[in-house]
Scaffold this active site. Structure first.
Site, PDB file in Angstrom:
ATOM      1  N   GLY A   3      -3.322  -4.454  11.601  1.00 22.68           N
ATOM      2  CA  GLY A   3      -3.976  -5.019  10.114  1.00 22.68           C
ATOM      3  C   GLY A   3      -5.539  -5.135  10.308  1.00 22.68           C
ATOM      4  O   GLY A   3      -6.270  -5.747   9.037  1.00 22.68           O
ATOM      5  N   SER A   4      -5.979  -5.409  11.395  1.00 25.78           N
ATOM      6  CA  SER A   4      -6.892  -5.301  11.414  1.00 25.78           C
ATOM      7  C   SER A   4      -7.260  -3.854  12.002  1.00 25.78           C
ATOM      8  O   SER A   4      -7.218  -3.878  12.941  1.00 25.78           O
ATOM      9  CB  SER A   4      -7.602  -6.543  12.580  1.00 25.78           C
ATOM     10  OG  SER A   4      -9.181  -6.565  12.695  1.00 25.78           O
ATOM     11  N   ARG A  47     -16.639 -19.970  38.982  1.00 22.47           N
ATOM     12  CA  ARG A  47     -15.831 -18.460  38.653  1.00 22.47           C
ATOM     13  C   ARG A  47     -15.634 -17.896  39.801  1.00 22.47           C
ATOM     14  O   ARG A  47     -14.981 -16.442  39.850  1.00 22.47           O
ATOM     15  CB  ARG A  47     -17.750 -17.609  38.496  1.00 22.47           C
ATOM     16  CG  ARG A  47     -18.810 -18.009  38.710  1.00 22.47           C
ATOM     17  CD  ARG A  47     -20.135 -16.721  38.120  1.00 22.47           C
ATOM     18  NE  ARG A  47     -21.360 -17.776  38.793  1.00 22.47           N
ATOM     19  CZ  ARG A  47     -22.356 -16.783  40.225  1.00 22.47           C
ATOM     20  NH1 ARG A  47     -22.428 -15.489  38.784  1.00 22.47           N
ATOM     21  NH2 ARG A  47     -22.556 -17.031  40.104  1.00 22.47           N
ATOM     22  N   ASP A 105      -8.532   7.124   8.377  1.00 24.93           N
ATOM     23  CA  ASP A 105      -9.501   7.657   8.272  1.00 24.93           C
ATOM     24  C   ASP A 105     -10.525   6.692   8.251  1.00 24.93           C
ATOM     25  O   ASP A 105     -12.209   6.969   9.230  1.00 24.93           O
ATOM     26  CB  ASP A 105     -10.358   8.997   7.663  1.00 24.93           C
ATOM     27  CG  ASP A 105      -9.637   9.100   6.265  1.00 24.93           C
ATOM     28  OD1 ASP A 105      -8.572   7.978   5.308  1.00 24.93           O
ATOM     29  OD2 ASP A 105      -9.974   9.654   5.183  1.00 24.93           O
ATOM     30  N   ASP A 111     -31.195 -17.357  31.990  1.00 20.02           N
ATOM     31  CA  ASP A 111     -30.752 -15.793  31.389  1.00 20.02           C
ATOM     32  C   ASP A 111     -31.159 -16.431  30.101  1.00 20.02           C
ATOM     33  O   ASP A 111     -31.398 -15.505  28.908  1.00 20.02           O
ATOM     34  CB  ASP A 111     -30.016 -15.044  31.818  1.00 20.02           C
ATOM     35  CG  ASP A 111     -29.743 -14.869  33.264  1.00 20.02           C
ATOM     36  OD1 ASP A 111     -30.950 -13.804  33.225  1.00 20.02           O
ATOM     37  OD2 ASP A 111     -28.939 -14.348  33.055  1.00 20.02           O
ATOM     38  N   GLU A 128     -16.530  -4.454  24.942  1.00 21.23           N
ATOM     39  CA  GLU A 128     -14.918  -5.722  25.633  1.00 21.23           C
ATOM     40  C   GLU A 128     -13.806  -5.717  24.410  1.00 21.23           C
ATOM     41  O   GLU A 128     -13.043  -6.612  24.834  1.00 21.23           O
ATOM     42  CB  GLU A 128     -15.357  -6.762  24.981  1.00 21.23           C
ATOM     43  CG  GLU A 128     -16.942  -7.528  26.320  1.00 21.23           C
ATOM     44  CD  GLU A 128     -18.100  -6.747  25.673  1.00 21.23           C
ATOM     45  OE1 GLU A 128     -18.533  -5.673  24.772  1.00 21.23           O
ATOM     46  OE2 GLU A 128     -19.183  -6.032  26.666  1.00 21.23           O
ATOM     47  N   HIS A 134       0.870  -1.226   0.167  1.00 21.52           N
ATOM     48  CA  HIS A 134       0.018   0.328  -0.525  1.00 21.52           C
ATOM     49  C   HIS A 134       0.772   1.110   0.108  1.00 21.52           C
ATOM     50  O   HIS A 134       0.831   1.526   0.654  1.00 21.52           O
ATOM     51  CB  HIS A 134      -0.465  -0.091   1.339  1.00 21.52           C
ATOM     52  CG  HIS A 134      -1.853  -1.496   1.351  1.00 21.52           C
ATOM     53  ND1 HIS A 134      -1.213  -1.911   1.514  1.00 21.52           N
ATOM     54  CD2 HIS A 134      -3.078  -1.129   0.872  1.00 21.52           C
ATOM     55  CE1 HIS A 134      -1.977  -3.092   1.657  1.00 21.52           C
ATOM     56  NE2 HIS A 134      -3.706  -2.298   1.689  1.00 21.52           N
TER      57      HIS A 134
END
Lengths: 622, 622
Positions: free
Chosen positions: B120-121, B322, B151, B427, B370, B34
């Site tokens: 790159g991501s 947990r 941008d 849930d 996250e 690029h």
């Protein structure tokens, strides 16, 4: 709605109180859930359902019905209560909340006919709402979409992707409501009751923003009217509310998130306080549920897809499957007006730009924002469109949680990921999808397809379009030769045996670019007088168990898979499970370390998935 | 830097020209890449590296060195050129760009000692930069972090998650630069050169924003100085630039993204134009590379971890893993100052709030975001912290692309996901992680752990903290009995045989809550005089192949896996691959459809992973 405010507001107040009482009772009955998150939005919900939206409680799926998406899905009980109040089902059902035998789940899912997409993972509902709003434009209907968010939810980046796209698309048929109750799950939210923080952001992102007291019905009704008359931009109503509104000992208090009231004294005190809030001094109230305005019944254009022409390739043509995808998608665009495409500024690499040329009005540009691209596709699919979101396969992982929720929603999003695997070459690992098959295969209701040539890409795309439910197609960057005739037939759940003889010593199973490595290996081995069976496993899910077992039986149980994907969750695992009951094991060739930049053929060799590696594996298993 | 602007600017101009020439030449040499994306940021890069940052080109990892993150990773060639110009390596290396034998990959990876995290991501670098900025605070160093974005990249939601967190954390040691070249990959960007769109957004998100001409070195230098003197908030420099700046036939023109100049006339014309831009009329220029200010050498506090006390549970205690995670994390916080924790407003459900109580200054609240949580952890890990980001396991899928890039970066993020599987109960599916094991197992360098009781959770957490590379631990919502003694030892790559006898007819392999279903099945079968072997497979990756094969051998090759996870990519697949070479197949019990709300025990039964199902499977395989 032509009811005098003096009559309307007391009636809405009483509905809001009933919604609060229902939410409190249902969550106590299920000993779980989020009553206080419902209570903050009760006035907003009452006004929205009983003085603003046009819908038919007995026909929620009406194509011209206004849509409501509860982006803060944990407030499900009040959503259910609103629909019961509207007459969609018996109020007694509410007390079965969260029971295994009830569709009134902990968070809304489309098991309920008034839910378009499952919510409960925050920041997704507003993306889906963009899809339902775009769909109104597609079918030339004036239905409006309303989406209610939590303030805590506004920290999710996907909300701001949606904000950008809705403003760019000038979606004035979209109205957001943010329930700013200032309390998150574990602590006060980021901006608490500083309404200016919200207002500045939404205005900066190009929305019309209205700050109101979310418990003042006059302000709420005025804001909805202002949103309806705002043209050229979407509106966000920023409603200052109190979590737990209506019950003094929880109202505005931290530490009550996701806590039902305890059966007995605690519940009784809450209900007693709420019941006192019923307006009783204005005489008989209007029955608002009976007066909900019906959706428009203006006739919509009938959908009559044109027949799709067969592929038009010549055997041996060198065409990348990503390019064949673009060609096929453009043909679909021309054939069926329900087909839409969504891009994230890579249309010239995925070749979705060919769709845009044919049907620019059904091509939705999201710029580099994969979450809203997939989320909008969910909303579009829920409203009858056949949406094809596409980008590099690796960047679809950006929307993994949306892909997961699309599975729970069971909506027909037709995803395509290009540039799969190390065979992309020089761009390096950040651009290589090597875990995508694992991601989609994990979801039990996704169809997963992986064509190796242009004909199969075109045929599979058409199959995917009309197969119910979510689907994924993986395409490749390198050009590959056309190996199938234009009239070859493919099925979801099928495979193709490309080489076979009675002397085959092993079966090599590839897909995509590794089909050609397997064919090269076949030639090399043939020269050494060893015959192998070669399978193109173009459908990974569902998978042709019988076909694989038959090949295993015919080749002494020697099965070798080869894939341009990491070892876990891909082709090897899929085949291994399919043949396990037959007692066969699988030898897997796959990428087993983080790759690097290089030429495609160098990388295919170095990372163990080339013809040479297949030949070695065949020799070892013999 | 105390060099007169009149001397400094011509020297910077010439560096910028060299950087452009390098970028053009290297991409032509590799026939990919690029160049035009590099050319727009050349003046910014020259000023940043040679008149602003404090670093040692020979010691890029110096703990007090200023950091530079190239969030728009596709501009890698100019990053490499800047380091070569600074003297980090021989400029001739640049021509090996993207070759398999070179670490100068298509997008930056930490194979290079001056790269903290792979980019790159798009939209990830700014999240990582928050981590490196937080780390400066952690070690009480005044180093600064600079991050350069495109941008187009600003459409990614993760950028706005980062914007919120940086402002809330008042990261005035963080300076962003947006290279607004107005052209994306496939078309003009969302806001093109409307600088007000950027300025309004960044200001609304609480940043100090400075709009400049990104090719005017005076404005660039002034902006960096202004950023340095801005206290209490991060700064974003919004630089209006031209893509392809410096070569007339590409400058500001669409259609040149990711296209190297063609060898021959096209390249020659470009280079000739660039070479004319060297300033030659000011006499000998200062050697800026020789004058780069070194990082501070103020001594840092030495790290001396305290010994970690053994777990303190009693056999039979009922403790959710947990909760044990929270307890263990708090102990780690006390023991090692490098350990930090990151939350997304669920600390009271994951129990990471126990860490916050011990070390609030090392507890980073990201609210419901996250992506930035995991991205910041990547930056922290790259700078020597030991970061533990945690949330519900299903919501970590929101950061799947970050988890993928953490694999490529090979940084030690220590992820924990709670509320795994259908055993969370009421849930409903949106809150159930059923694809998380597939996601982490797919990445070849992730350690994947899954404790079933409090002791193993605590022991595995400590192992995970000090094991190199990325890792994931899965925890459960229901309370489970403590089955291991406090002095039991665990190893990464190990398993525990919980029940065995010479008469075992099959081996049942579980992990987490299914260990207890297997133990129940053991008791039921024992009553029917059938013996089974029971294995707790607490380490899924790496996996104890020898241990599994031995169990298979001892039990007639009858292996049954049972997991609170979908069928693909989880425990069944992991075991199947481990035992494939030994010729064993695996019978898999797993969740095979989209689940729903209900009581945990009802769901475990209904979705096929209960003791009853194990008993049936054993009877069938016998």
């Amino acid at each position: 709605m032509n009811i005098d405010r003096a009559l309307l507001i007391p009636a809405l107040k009483n509905i809001a109180t009933r919604l609060r009482i229902d939410s409190v009772r249902a969550t106590t009955a299920s000993a779980s859930g989020h009553p206080t998150s419902c209570m903050s939005m009760a006035d907003l919900t009452a006004a929205l359902f009983f003085a603003e939206m046009r819908f038919d409680p007995k026909d929620p799926k009406n194509p011209q019905s206004d849509r409501f998406v509860l982006s803060k899905g944990h407030a499900a009980p009040i959503l259910y209560s609103a629909w019961a109040e509207a007459g969609a089902f018996d109020r007694a059902e509410l007390m079965k909340l969260r029971q295994i035998g009830s569709d009134l789940e902990g968070h809304p899912t489309p098991r309920l006919n008034f839910v378009d997409v499952a919510t409960g993972s925050l920041g997704q509902g507003i993306c889906a709402a963009i899809g339902t709003a775009l769909n109104a434009r597609r079918i030339a209907s004036d239905y409006r979409t309303y989406v209610l968010l939590g303030d805590g939810e506004s920290a999710e980046g996907s909300v701001w992707e949606a904000a950008n796209v809705a403003a760019l698309d000038k979606l004035d048929n979209l109205c957001g409501i943010t329930d700013v109750n200032a309390l998150g799950q574990s602590r006060p939210t980021m901006w608490q009751h500083d309404m200016g923080q919200f207002e500045r952001r939404w205005k900066a992102f190009g929305w019309h923003a209205i700050v109101i007291d979310g418990h003042d019905l006059t302000q709420i009704l005025d804001a909805f009217a202002e949103a309806r008359s705002t043209k050229g931009q979407p509106t966000m109503i920023l409603a200052r509310t109190l979590k737990g509104k209506g019950v003094s000992f929880v109202e505005g208090k931290d530490g009550w998130h996701g806590k039902p009231f305890k059966e007995g004294d605690e519940l009784n005190r809450a209900i007693a306080e709420l019941e006192k809030q019923f307006v009783t001094d204005t005489g008989p109230l209007v029955d608002l549920a009976a007066q909900i305005p019906k959706p428009a019944s203006t006739p919509l254009t009938a959908v009559t897809p044109k027949p799709l022409a067969a592929p038009a390739y010549a055997l041996g043509d060198q065409v990348a499957t990503r390019e064949a995808f673009g060609t096929a998608l453009a043909k679909l665009a021309d054939s069926d007006p329900r087909v839409v495409a969504l891009d994230a500024d890579v249309k010239n690499s995925t070749f979705s730009d060919r769709f845009e040329k044919v049907a620019p009005e059904r091509f939705y540009q999201n710029f580099i924002a994969e979450q809203v691209m997939v989320g909008a596709a969910m909303g579009l699919a829920a409203r009858g469109a056949i949406p094809f979101p596409s980008t590099f396969a690796c960047f679809l992982t950006r929307a993994a949680d949306f892909i997961r929720m699309a599975a729970i929603s069971n909506v027909g999003v037709k995803l395509t990921g290009s540039h799969a695997g190390v065979s992309i070459g020089e761009d390096g690992p950040s651009q290589m999808a090597l875990e995508d098959l694992a991601m989609y295969r994990a979801e039990p209701n996704y169809t997963v397809l992986y064509p190796c040539d242009a004909v199969s890409a075109e045929r599979l795309l058409a199959l995917m379009a009309y197969h119910p439910g979510p689907a994924y197609m993986r395409t490749s960057r390198p050009k590959t030769p056309v190996i199938y005739a234009n009239d070859e037939t493919f099925t979801i759940g099928g495979l193709k045996v490309l080489r076979e003889s009675a002397a085959d010593v092993a079966t090599v199973i590839g897909a995509g670019i590794t089909v050609f490595e397997a064919l090269k290996a076949y030639e090399q081995l043939k020269a050494a007088e060893t015959a192998i069976r070669v399978i193109d496993l173009y459908s990974l899910q569902p998978i042709d168990k019988a076909g694989l077992v038959a090949a295993g039986r015919a080749t002494g149980g020697r099965l070798i898979t080869v894939e341009d994907h990491y070892a876990a969750g891909g082709i090897g695992d899929a085949v291994a499970e399919a043949v396990a009951d037959a007692g066969f094991t699988v030898h897997r060739l796959a990428v087993r370390e983080i790759p690097r930049s290089g030429k495609p053929e160098e990388l295919v060799e170095r990372f163990g998935i080339s013809a040479n590696h297949i030949v070695d594996a065949v020799k070892k298993t013999k």
